[in-house]
Motif scaffolding. Structure first.
Motif, PDB file in Angstrom:
ATOM      1  N   ARG A  74     -66.996  18.256 -55.696  1.00  0.00           N
ATOM      2  CA  ARG A  74     -68.322  18.640 -55.217  1.00  0.00           C
ATOM      3  C   ARG A  74     -68.551  18.341 -53.737  1.00  0.00           C
ATOM      4  O   ARG A  74     -69.415  18.950 -53.118  1.00  0.00           O
ATOM      5  CB  ARG A  74     -69.406  17.895 -56.026  1.00  0.00           C
ATOM      6  CG  ARG A  74     -69.458  18.245 -57.499  1.00  0.00           C
ATOM      7  CD  ARG A  74     -69.918  19.655 -57.734  1.00  0.00           C
ATOM      8  NE  ARG A  74     -71.123  19.992 -56.997  1.00  0.00           N
ATOM      9  CZ  ARG A  74     -71.687  21.178 -56.982  1.00  0.00           C
ATOM     10  NH1 ARG A  74     -71.141  22.168 -57.657  1.00  0.00           N
ATOM     11  NH2 ARG A  74     -72.793  21.407 -56.289  1.00  0.00           N
ATOM     12  N   ASN A  75     -67.820  17.395 -53.164  1.00  0.00           N
ATOM     13  CA  ASN A  75     -68.092  16.982 -51.797  1.00  0.00           C
ATOM     14  C   ASN A  75     -67.155  17.692 -50.830  1.00  0.00           C
ATOM     15  O   ASN A  75     -65.943  17.530 -50.900  1.00  0.00           O
ATOM     16  CB  ASN A  75     -67.936  15.453 -51.687  1.00  0.00           C
ATOM     17  CG  ASN A  75     -68.454  14.915 -50.375  1.00  0.00           C
ATOM     18  OD1 ASN A  75     -67.805  15.068 -49.356  1.00  0.00           O
ATOM     19  ND2 ASN A  75     -69.621  14.294 -50.399  1.00  0.00           N
ATOM     20  N   THR A  76     -67.719  18.480 -49.920  1.00  0.00           N
ATOM     21  CA  THR A  76     -66.886  19.256 -48.997  1.00  0.00           C
ATOM     22  C   THR A  76     -66.143  18.353 -48.014  1.00  0.00           C
ATOM     23  O   THR A  76     -65.015  18.647 -47.628  1.00  0.00           O
ATOM     24  CB  THR A  76     -67.759  20.247 -48.203  1.00  0.00           C
ATOM     25  OG1 THR A  76     -68.825  19.522 -47.557  1.00  0.00           O
ATOM     26  CG2 THR A  76     -68.354  21.294 -49.131  1.00  0.00           C
ATOM     27  N   GLY A 119     -80.870  25.078 -50.876  1.00  0.00           N
ATOM     28  CA  GLY A 119     -79.696  24.953 -51.732  1.00  0.00           C
ATOM     29  C   GLY A 119     -78.573  24.173 -51.068  1.00  0.00           C
ATOM     30  O   GLY A 119     -77.921  23.344 -51.709  1.00  0.00           O
ATOM     31  N   LYS A 120     -78.374  24.415 -49.782  1.00  0.00           N
ATOM     32  CA  LYS A 120     -77.323  23.710 -49.052  1.00  0.00           C
ATOM     33  C   LYS A 120     -77.637  22.220 -48.938  1.00  0.00           C
ATOM     34  O   LYS A 120     -76.758  21.374 -49.110  1.00  0.00           O
ATOM     35  CB  LYS A 120     -77.168  24.322 -47.658  1.00  0.00           C
ATOM     36  CG  LYS A 120     -76.012  23.738 -46.868  1.00  0.00           C
ATOM     37  CD  LYS A 120     -75.865  24.426 -45.515  1.00  0.00           C
ATOM     38  CE  LYS A 120     -74.698  23.827 -44.725  1.00  0.00           C
ATOM     39  NZ  LYS A 120     -74.543  24.477 -43.404  1.00  0.00           N
ATOM     40  N   SER A 141     -77.227  20.599 -52.392  1.00  0.00           N
ATOM     41  CA  SER A 141     -75.836  20.517 -52.839  1.00  0.00           C
ATOM     42  C   SER A 141     -75.135  19.267 -52.314  1.00  0.00           C
ATOM     43  O   SER A 141     -74.189  18.773 -52.922  1.00  0.00           O
ATOM     44  CB  SER A 141     -75.070  21.769 -52.404  1.00  0.00           C
ATOM     45  OG  SER A 141     -74.946  21.826 -50.987  1.00  0.00           O
ATOM     46  N   THR A 142     -75.603  18.745 -51.161  1.00  0.00           N
ATOM     47  CA  THR A 142     -75.005  17.524 -50.622  1.00  0.00           C
ATOM     48  C   THR A 142     -75.374  16.300 -51.458  1.00  0.00           C
ATOM     49  O   THR A 142     -74.756  15.237 -51.305  1.00  0.00           O
ATOM     50  CB  THR A 142     -75.451  17.280 -49.172  1.00  0.00           C
ATOM     51  OG1 THR A 142     -76.862  17.046 -49.140  1.00  0.00           O
ATOM     52  CG2 THR A 142     -75.125  18.479 -48.298  1.00  0.00           C
ATOM     53  N   CYS A 143     -76.385  16.439 -52.328  1.00  0.00           N
ATOM     54  CA  CYS A 143     -76.839  15.310 -53.143  1.00  0.00           C
ATOM     55  C   CYS A 143     -76.316  15.362 -54.575  1.00  0.00           C
ATOM     56  O   CYS A 143     -76.477  14.387 -55.318  1.00  0.00           O
ATOM     57  CB  CYS A 143     -78.370  15.270 -53.187  1.00  0.00           C
ATOM     58  SG  CYS A 143     -79.170  15.214 -51.580  1.00  0.00           S
ATOM     59  N   ILE A 144     -75.728  16.492 -54.976  1.00  0.00           N
ATOM     60  CA  ILE A 144     -75.340  16.676 -56.367  1.00  0.00           C
ATOM     61  C   ILE A 144     -74.368  15.600 -56.833  1.00  0.00           C
ATOM     62  O   ILE A 144     -74.528  15.008 -57.911  1.00  0.00           O
ATOM     63  CB  ILE A 144     -74.723  18.082 -56.581  1.00  0.00           C
ATOM     64  CG1 ILE A 144     -75.803  19.151 -56.460  1.00  0.00           C
ATOM     65  CG2 ILE A 144     -74.047  18.175 -57.937  1.00  0.00           C
ATOM     66  CD1 ILE A 144     -76.830  19.108 -57.564  1.00  0.00           C
ATOM     67  N   SER A 145     -73.324  15.334 -56.045  1.00  0.00           N
ATOM     68  CA  SER A 145     -72.312  14.352 -56.444  1.00  0.00           C
ATOM     69  C   SER A 145     -72.941  12.976 -56.634  1.00  0.00           C
ATOM     70  O   SER A 145     -72.684  12.286 -57.632  1.00  0.00           O
ATOM     71  CB  SER A 145     -71.205  14.276 -55.388  1.00  0.00           C
ATOM     72  OG  SER A 145     -70.579  15.526 -55.232  1.00  0.00           O
TER      73      SER A 145
END
Length: 310
Positions: A295-297, A237-238, A241-245
């Motif tokens: 979305r991007n930390t 999941g982690k 999540s870095t690819c979602i944006s």
């Protein structure tokens, strides 16, 4: 602007009809477009300034900074002329050279964005599939070369397409039923009955859309294959999540571009094209900074530091 013979005279002018069929809504449309344009500029400028003032910039932030610059230029090529045509009646004309320049810059920036999205997908591939070698592979020199290649590739293909389009003969009516010099709208005015004029557009679509899309698809297939070997659901999941944006922006960009340009001339519909172009040139550039800031930390952290400094 009406001519009885074929013409490619560089002194002629085109008439951008824009939203002339919605004169009663001119003021409302102007206010809506102006607000969206200003918010888009503010969002992209904020991301650009935040990344530039950051001493240490990871590759993804470097690419995101370039994406913001492209979106800034992208909107400035199209929107100011469209806004001016809504408040000044005589501003709807555009010269032959001006129309060619607008088309070239629009296609070049859109193509550069396609290549840049492919470069960003490669960055995600290296980060997830080769994390131990990430710093060595995605060096500052490689990122800079990728950025320059994206821009040069987009401008080279756009130049060839623009020259091919504006070498065509244009008959009688020079009224472009659009709010900017888009490729399908200008091709619709060409005095040709064959499909030959569409070949440069098809070649440009292969180079600017299909080729980067295949590279993006390959990167994500490799990422998906690598994530299948990750036993921890939290880890998967982690990583995802870095690819979602990036995935969201890719789907927006390619969805609109595919609908607009990968189709025969016979299916051209001015009203439908103008509505899709409104989304393509106004809404998606507004959504990009919102998507990445939410979305991007990394970009959220950079924005917080910039606001604290202010």
């Amino acid at each position: 602007m009406e001519r009885d013979n074929n013409s490619t005279d560089a002194t002629m002018e085109f008439l951008l009809l824009g939203f002339s069929d919605l004169l009663c809504l001119r003021v409302l449309l102007f206010l809506i477009f102006l607000i969206v344009h200003l918010v888009t500029l503010a969002g992209n400028v904020m991301i650009f300034m935040a990344v530039v003032t950051e001493p240490s910039r990871p590759p993804m932030l470097f690419f995101l900074c370039q994406l913001s610059v492209i979106e800034l230029c992208y909107t400035l090529v199209i929107v100011p002329k469209a806004l001016l045509s809504l408040i000044v009646v005589d501003s709807s004309t555009i010269s032959f050279i001006g129309c060619a320049a607008q088309m070239h810059l629009f296609v070049a920036l859109g193509g550069a964005e396609c290549f840049l999205l492919a470069a960003m997908s490669y960055d995600r591939y290296v980060a997830i599939c080769q994390p131990l070698h990430y710093v060595a592979v995605m060096s500052e020199g490689l990122c800079l070369r990728l950025a320059v290649t994206c821009c040069l590739g987009g401008f080279a293909v756009a130049l060839g397409l623009t020259v091919a389009v504006f070498r065509l003969p244009f008959c009688q009516s020079h009224r472009i039923n659009h709010f900017f010099c888009d490729v399908p709208a200008v091709l619709h005015l060409a005095c040709t009955q064959s499909y030959t004029p569409e070949l440069p557009l098809l070649a440009a679509c292969v180079l600017l859309l299909l080729l980067p899309f295949l590279l993006i698809l390959t990167s994500y297939v490799c990422i998906a294959a690598a994530l299948l070997h990750v036993t921890s659901s939290v880890g998967r999941g982690k990583a995802f999540s870095t690819c979602i944006s990036h995935l969201t922006i890719t789907l927006l960009h390619y969805g609109c571009a595919t609908f607009m340009y990968i189709r025969p001339k016979s299916s051209y519909s001015p009203a439908r094209d103008k509505m899709v172009s409104l989304v393509y040139t106004n809404i998606t550039p507004l959504l990009y900074p919102l998507i990445y800031s939410l979305r991007n930390t990394e970009i959220r952290g950079v924005l917080r530091k910039m606001l604290r400094r202010k």
